[in-house]
Design a protein around this motif. Structure first.
Motif, PDB file in Angstrom:
ATOM      1  N   TYR A 172     -16.701  -8.128   5.154  1.00 56.56           N
ATOM      2  CA  TYR A 172     -17.139  -9.184   4.234  1.00 56.56           C
ATOM      3  C   TYR A 172     -18.124 -10.100   4.978  1.00 56.56           C
ATOM      4  O   TYR A 172     -17.866 -10.470   6.129  1.00 56.56           O
ATOM      5  CB  TYR A 172     -15.914  -9.982   3.763  1.00 56.56           C
ATOM      6  CG  TYR A 172     -16.181 -10.770   2.518  1.00 56.56           C
ATOM      7  CD1 TYR A 172     -16.115 -10.168   1.265  1.00 56.56           C
ATOM      8  CD2 TYR A 172     -16.538 -12.109   2.592  1.00 56.56           C
ATOM      9  CE1 TYR A 172     -16.384 -10.886   0.116  1.00 56.56           C
ATOM     10  CE2 TYR A 172     -16.814 -12.838   1.441  1.00 56.56           C
ATOM     11  CZ  TYR A 172     -16.737 -12.218   0.213  1.00 56.56           C
ATOM     12  OH  TYR A 172     -17.017 -12.928  -0.922  1.00 56.56           O
ATOM     13  N   GLU A 210       0.170  -0.060   3.569  1.00 57.65           N
ATOM     14  CA  GLU A 210      -1.212  -0.048   4.062  1.00 57.65           C
ATOM     15  C   GLU A 210      -1.592   1.352   4.554  1.00 57.65           C
ATOM     16  O   GLU A 210      -2.674   1.849   4.263  1.00 57.65           O
ATOM     17  CB  GLU A 210      -1.364  -1.002   5.248  1.00 57.65           C
ATOM     18  CG  GLU A 210      -1.051  -2.452   4.996  1.00 57.65           C
ATOM     19  CD  GLU A 210      -1.102  -3.227   6.283  1.00 57.65           C
ATOM     20  OE1 GLU A 210      -2.157  -3.785   6.611  1.00 57.65           O
ATOM     21  OE2 GLU A 210      -0.073  -3.273   6.998  1.00 57.65           O
ATOM     22  N   GLN A 222      -9.306 -10.202  -7.970  1.00 56.05           N
ATOM     23  CA  GLN A 222      -8.302 -10.278  -6.905  1.00 56.05           C
ATOM     24  C   GLN A 222      -8.643  -9.471  -5.658  1.00 56.05           C
ATOM     25  O   GLN A 222      -7.866  -9.450  -4.711  1.00 56.05           O
ATOM     26  CB  GLN A 222      -6.952  -9.810  -7.454  1.00 56.05           C
ATOM     27  CG  GLN A 222      -6.413 -10.758  -8.521  1.00 56.05           C
ATOM     28  CD  GLN A 222      -5.207 -10.164  -9.232  1.00 56.05           C
ATOM     29  OE1 GLN A 222      -4.212  -9.878  -8.600  1.00 56.05           O
ATOM     30  NE2 GLN A 222      -5.301  -9.975 -10.528  1.00 56.05           N
ATOM     31  N   CYS A 223      -9.770  -8.774  -5.679  1.00 52.40           N
ATOM     32  CA  CYS A 223     -10.179  -8.031  -4.481  1.00 52.40           C
ATOM     33  C   CYS A 223     -11.548  -8.555  -4.078  1.00 52.40           C
ATOM     34  O   CYS A 223     -12.516  -8.432  -4.828  1.00 52.40           O
ATOM     35  CB  CYS A 223     -10.246  -6.532  -4.774  1.00 52.40           C
ATOM     36  SG  CYS A 223     -10.963  -5.571  -3.436  1.00 52.40           S
ATOM     37  N   LYS A 237     -13.720  -7.478  -2.253  1.00 52.33           N
ATOM     38  CA  LYS A 237     -14.791  -6.480  -2.182  1.00 52.33           C
ATOM     39  C   LYS A 237     -14.850  -5.601  -3.422  1.00 52.33           C
ATOM     40  O   LYS A 237     -15.523  -4.566  -3.417  1.00 52.33           O
ATOM     41  CB  LYS A 237     -14.594  -5.597  -0.941  1.00 52.33           C
ATOM     42  CG  LYS A 237     -14.636  -6.359   0.366  1.00 52.33           C
ATOM     43  CD  LYS A 237     -14.560  -5.379   1.515  1.00 52.33           C
ATOM     44  CE  LYS A 237     -14.318  -6.087   2.829  1.00 52.33           C
ATOM     45  NZ  LYS A 237     -14.026  -5.136   3.904  1.00 52.33           N
ATOM     46  N   PRO A 268      -8.208   1.011  -0.907  1.00 55.86           N
ATOM     47  CA  PRO A 268      -8.393  -0.178  -0.080  1.00 55.86           C
ATOM     48  C   PRO A 268      -9.503  -0.033   0.955  1.00 55.86           C
ATOM     49  O   PRO A 268      -9.751   1.084   1.443  1.00 55.86           O
ATOM     50  CB  PRO A 268      -7.046  -0.308   0.631  1.00 55.86           C
ATOM     51  CG  PRO A 268      -6.520   1.084   0.694  1.00 55.86           C
ATOM     52  CD  PRO A 268      -6.981   1.759  -0.563  1.00 55.86           C
ATOM     53  N   THR A 299      -7.208  -4.748   5.925  1.00 49.49           N
ATOM     54  CA  THR A 299      -5.940  -5.487   5.826  1.00 49.49           C
ATOM     55  C   THR A 299      -5.323  -5.742   7.195  1.00 49.49           C
ATOM     56  O   THR A 299      -5.509  -4.970   8.141  1.00 49.49           O
ATOM     57  CB  THR A 299      -4.874  -4.703   5.017  1.00 49.49           C
ATOM     58  OG1 THR A 299      -4.678  -3.438   5.634  1.00 49.49           O
ATOM     59  CG2 THR A 299      -5.269  -4.541   3.563  1.00 49.49           C
ATOM     60  N   LYS A 335      -2.023  -8.060   4.292  1.00 50.27           N
ATOM     61  CA  LYS A 335      -2.829  -9.115   3.665  1.00 50.27           C
ATOM     62  C   LYS A 335      -4.318  -8.737   3.657  1.00 50.27           C
ATOM     63  O   LYS A 335      -4.804  -8.026   4.526  1.00 50.27           O
ATOM     64  CB  LYS A 335      -2.671 -10.420   4.443  1.00 50.27           C
ATOM     65  CG  LYS A 335      -1.250 -10.985   4.447  1.00 50.27           C
ATOM     66  CD  LYS A 335      -1.141 -12.040   3.377  1.00 50.27           C
ATOM     67  CE  LYS A 335       0.132 -12.849   3.342  1.00 50.27           C
ATOM     68  NZ  LYS A 335       1.393 -12.209   3.635  1.00 50.27           N
ATOM     69  N   CYS A 336      -5.002  -9.279   2.660  1.00 48.88           N
ATOM     70  CA  CYS A 336      -6.443  -9.047   2.506  1.00 48.88           C
ATOM     71  C   CYS A 336      -7.202  -9.612   3.697  1.00 48.88           C
ATOM     72  O   CYS A 336      -6.789 -10.616   4.277  1.00 48.88           O
ATOM     73  CB  CYS A 336      -6.902  -9.731   1.220  1.00 48.88           C
ATOM     74  SG  CYS A 336      -8.672  -9.642   0.945  1.00 48.88           S
ATOM     75  N   GLU A 337      -8.329  -8.969   4.037  1.00 46.63           N
ATOM     76  CA  GLU A 337      -9.124  -9.493   5.154  1.00 46.63           C
ATOM     77  C   GLU A 337      -9.788 -10.816   4.793  1.00 46.63           C
ATOM     78  O   GLU A 337     -10.244 -11.548   5.660  1.00 46.63           O
ATOM     79  CB  GLU A 337     -10.172  -8.461   5.599  1.00 46.63           C
ATOM     80  CG  GLU A 337     -11.458  -8.454   4.790  1.00 46.63           C
ATOM     81  CD  GLU A 337     -12.531  -7.550   5.367  1.00 46.63           C
ATOM     82  OE1 GLU A 337     -12.275  -6.348   5.500  1.00 46.63           O
ATOM     83  OE2 GLU A 337     -13.630  -8.046   5.677  1.00 46.63           O
ATOM     84  N   GLU A 351      -2.000 -10.981  -0.619  1.00 43.97           N
ATOM     85  CA  GLU A 351      -1.730  -9.564  -0.379  1.00 43.97           C
ATOM     86  C   GLU A 351      -2.907  -8.733  -0.880  1.00 43.97           C
ATOM     87  O   GLU A 351      -3.523  -9.076  -1.903  1.00 43.97           O
ATOM     88  CB  GLU A 351      -0.492  -9.132  -1.168  1.00 43.97           C
ATOM     89  CG  GLU A 351       0.836  -9.453  -0.521  1.00 43.97           C
ATOM     90  CD  GLU A 351       1.204  -8.514   0.619  1.00 43.97           C
ATOM     91  OE1 GLU A 351       1.126  -7.288   0.445  1.00 43.97           O
ATOM     92  OE2 GLU A 351       1.569  -9.019   1.695  1.00 43.97           O
ATOM     93  N   CYS A 352      -3.190  -7.635  -0.211  1.00 41.92           N
ATOM     94  CA  CYS A 352      -4.227  -6.707  -0.687  1.00 41.92           C
ATOM     95  C   CYS A 352      -3.753  -6.086  -2.002  1.00 41.92           C
ATOM     96  O   CYS A 352      -2.598  -5.662  -2.112  1.00 41.92           O
ATOM     97  CB  CYS A 352      -4.424  -5.617   0.362  1.00 41.92           C
ATOM     98  SG  CYS A 352      -5.425  -4.241  -0.239  1.00 41.92           S
TER      99      CYS A 352
END
Ligand code: SF4
Length: 529
Positions: free
Chosen positions: A120, A184, A449-450, A452, A458, A462, A466-468, A473-474
């Protein structure tokens, strides 16, 4: 300097059994005449003189920062007969930008492309750059595979479609199985399969310092029938890099407390841990060879002589030394998930599937997991199965209603769309993209919610589920848990690559589904420019 044509990266991987060595070059900021640019050019030219280094890999705006475009350095190297692997990521370009870039690369003689979703963006001129992520790594692979087959483009209303000249890209992708949780690791494996199905002919794994996980990747691929070349990522850990990774500054890359402590201890030596770091990397190379990787992908801020030294040390090891090294390089996270049971004699991976994991898939265990699934998800599943699944009575009714709505005036259509949007906004955080992926991701909206907007599984970013980006949460980890409760997680990424159709933005996603205008009805649609 001498110039000679090195053997092609593709032929080395596909036609020989040579253990391939690649070195990653992280482009500098500013024009190539800047001090850093000149240093990088000098390093790249020196490496290109080394016959033991088979390919140089050039990153694309690494870490989410603006860098000099990779083809500037790459063109110089190609003219010297060097094999170049160029990274192509989706964070800064939409699909047209990527396609245009792909034509440019093909025209300039770049054949080897590593397709990535990308980190990102974290910086930019006058503020942080906006991320693009119009398509993802799977989308790039699919698009470039079609370019290889001869892309069909529309030539205007009255003219026949035109088929473009075939490109000859050798496409690769990344996998990141160095993750803590099952939710994951497993989606990463499913996405790996999808990347291969969509054209990846070689794989590079993400940086990781756990030999059992490295071994598991190869064993999982063998078990799943995924037969493409895999290169092991070997990043040379200086103290600065170890601290940077340990602080989670590079999405998806983990340095554990134990590994950091080891590097810090070695940094107290007279050469600040340099000999140790190079030897550690050489051991990783030996392990990769011993495990059956097709080569290594070396990274780190090093001099050309350092890379030479690593290869020299690796060459001096005995044939079976890697087995001892593998017991040293086993830095995993607490309670890290493995798909296979350990092999207690080697401390590597066995080929027996994780017994606890198998137990968690038993009917009894699934009934317990279902109790933790949100009620809203359960309701959405029922509604979707009865009304939105093709072939059901509800779908037929929805189709007829949609056709009737389309015959009404624009005012009525606007009101109905407004009602749909109000409900979906409240229930899912819907952003009115008109090409709904809720059923693909267990009723989690990738638009809202994402970070990217990943629609084909995915990204690799992560950390502990968890999301980067941010602390949530991813969505793909959440989707995995939801689907697993119904025994459907293994199919979560089955089906064709998903491309969001931008022309549907602001239109009724329900009508688009019933009238089969979106990706659900159009799964086999060919990409066109
Ligand atoms: S939600 Fe998951 S897939 Fe999306 S950006 Fe975050 S980590 Fe990546």
């Amino acid at each position: 300097m001498r110039t000679w044509q090195k053997p092609s990266f593709r032929s080395l991987l596909q036609e020989t059994s040579i253990f391939v060595t690649c070195v990653e070059l992280v482009n500098s900021r500013g024009v190539i005449a800047e001090r850093e640019g000149t240093r990088m050019l000098k390093l790249a030219r020196e490496l290109s003189q080394n016959p033991q280094i088979h390919a140089l890999c050039i990153t694309s705006n690494a870490g989410g920062n603006a860098m000099l475009s990779g083809d500037t350095l790459g063109t110089d190297l190609i003219s010297r007969g060097q094999e170049v692997v160029i990274h192509l990521s989706c964070k800064d370009w939409n699909r047209n930008g990527l396609q245009s870039q792909a034509w440019k690369l093909a025209s300039e003689g770049f054949n080897n492309v590593l397709a990535l979703s990308g980190d990102y963006p974290i910086s930019g001129y006058q503020g942080q750059a906006s991320a693009v992520f119009d398509i993802d790594s799977v989308g790039v692979l699919k698009m470039m595979s079609e370019m290889n087959a001869g892309l069909k483009i529309s030539a205007g209303q009255k003219k026949k479609d035109r088929v473009l000249k075939q490109t000859s890209f050798f496409l690769g992708a990344v996998v990141n199985n160095h993750k803590q949780y099952e939710r994951e690791v497993m989606p990463q494996y499913f996405k790996l399969k999808k990347k291969i199905e969509n054209g990846a002919s070689f794989i590079i794994n993400q940086i990781g310092y756990d030999t059992r996980k490295q071994d598991e990747l190869l064993k999982y691929m063998d078990w799943s029938g995924l037969h493409v070349s895999v290169l092991a990522n070997v990043y040379v850990l200086s103290l600065t890099a170890a601290r940077f990774f340990h602080a989670n500054n590079i999405p998806g890359v983990t340095v554990t407390d134990d590994l950091l402590a080891l590097i810090e201890k070695q940094a107290g030596s007279s050469d600040k841990g340099k000999t140790f770091s190079l030897e550690f990397a050489a051991k990783q190379c030996a392990i990769a060879k011993g495990l059956g990787f097709r080569g290594v992908y070396l990274g780190g801020h090093l001099k050309s002589s350092d890379y030479e030294r690593i290869l020299e040390i690796a060459d001096q090891f005995g044939e079976d030394d890697w087995k001892d090294f593998s017991k040293e390089i086993c830095f995993h996270q607490t309670d890290e998930f493995y798909f296979f049971e350990p092999d207690t004699s080697t401390q590597l991976s066995s080929t027996e599937i994780n017994r606890e994991y198998l137990h968690s898939k038993s009917l009894k265990a699934l009934q317990v997991s279902k109790q933790n699934i949100p009620l809203s998800y359960k309701i959405n599943r029922v509604v979707h199965d009865k009304a939105f699944e093709k072939g059901t009575l509800g779908f037929g009714l929805g189709k007829k209603t949609s056709q009737a709505i389309e015959r009404t005036n624009k005012g009525v259509q606007k009101i109905l769309h407004g009602l749909e949007q109000t409900f979906k906004m409240a229930a899912f955080g819907c952003q009115d993209c008109g090409d709904c992926s809720l059923p693909d991701i267990a009723f989690l909206c990738p638009e809202s919610q994402c970070a990217k907007n990943q629609r084909n599984g995915p990204c690799g970013g992560t950390y502990q589920g968890k999301c980067e980006v941010g602390e949530k949460e991813c969505i793909w980890s959440l989707a995995y848990d939801r689907l697993k409760a119904y025994g459907q997680e293994e199919q979560m990424l089955n089906g064709p690559a998903i491309f969001k159709d931008g022309s549907l933005k602001g239109t009724s996603a329900w009508i688009n589904t019933f009238l089969e205008r979106d990706h659900h009805g159009n799964g086999k649609k060919q990409m066109e420019s």
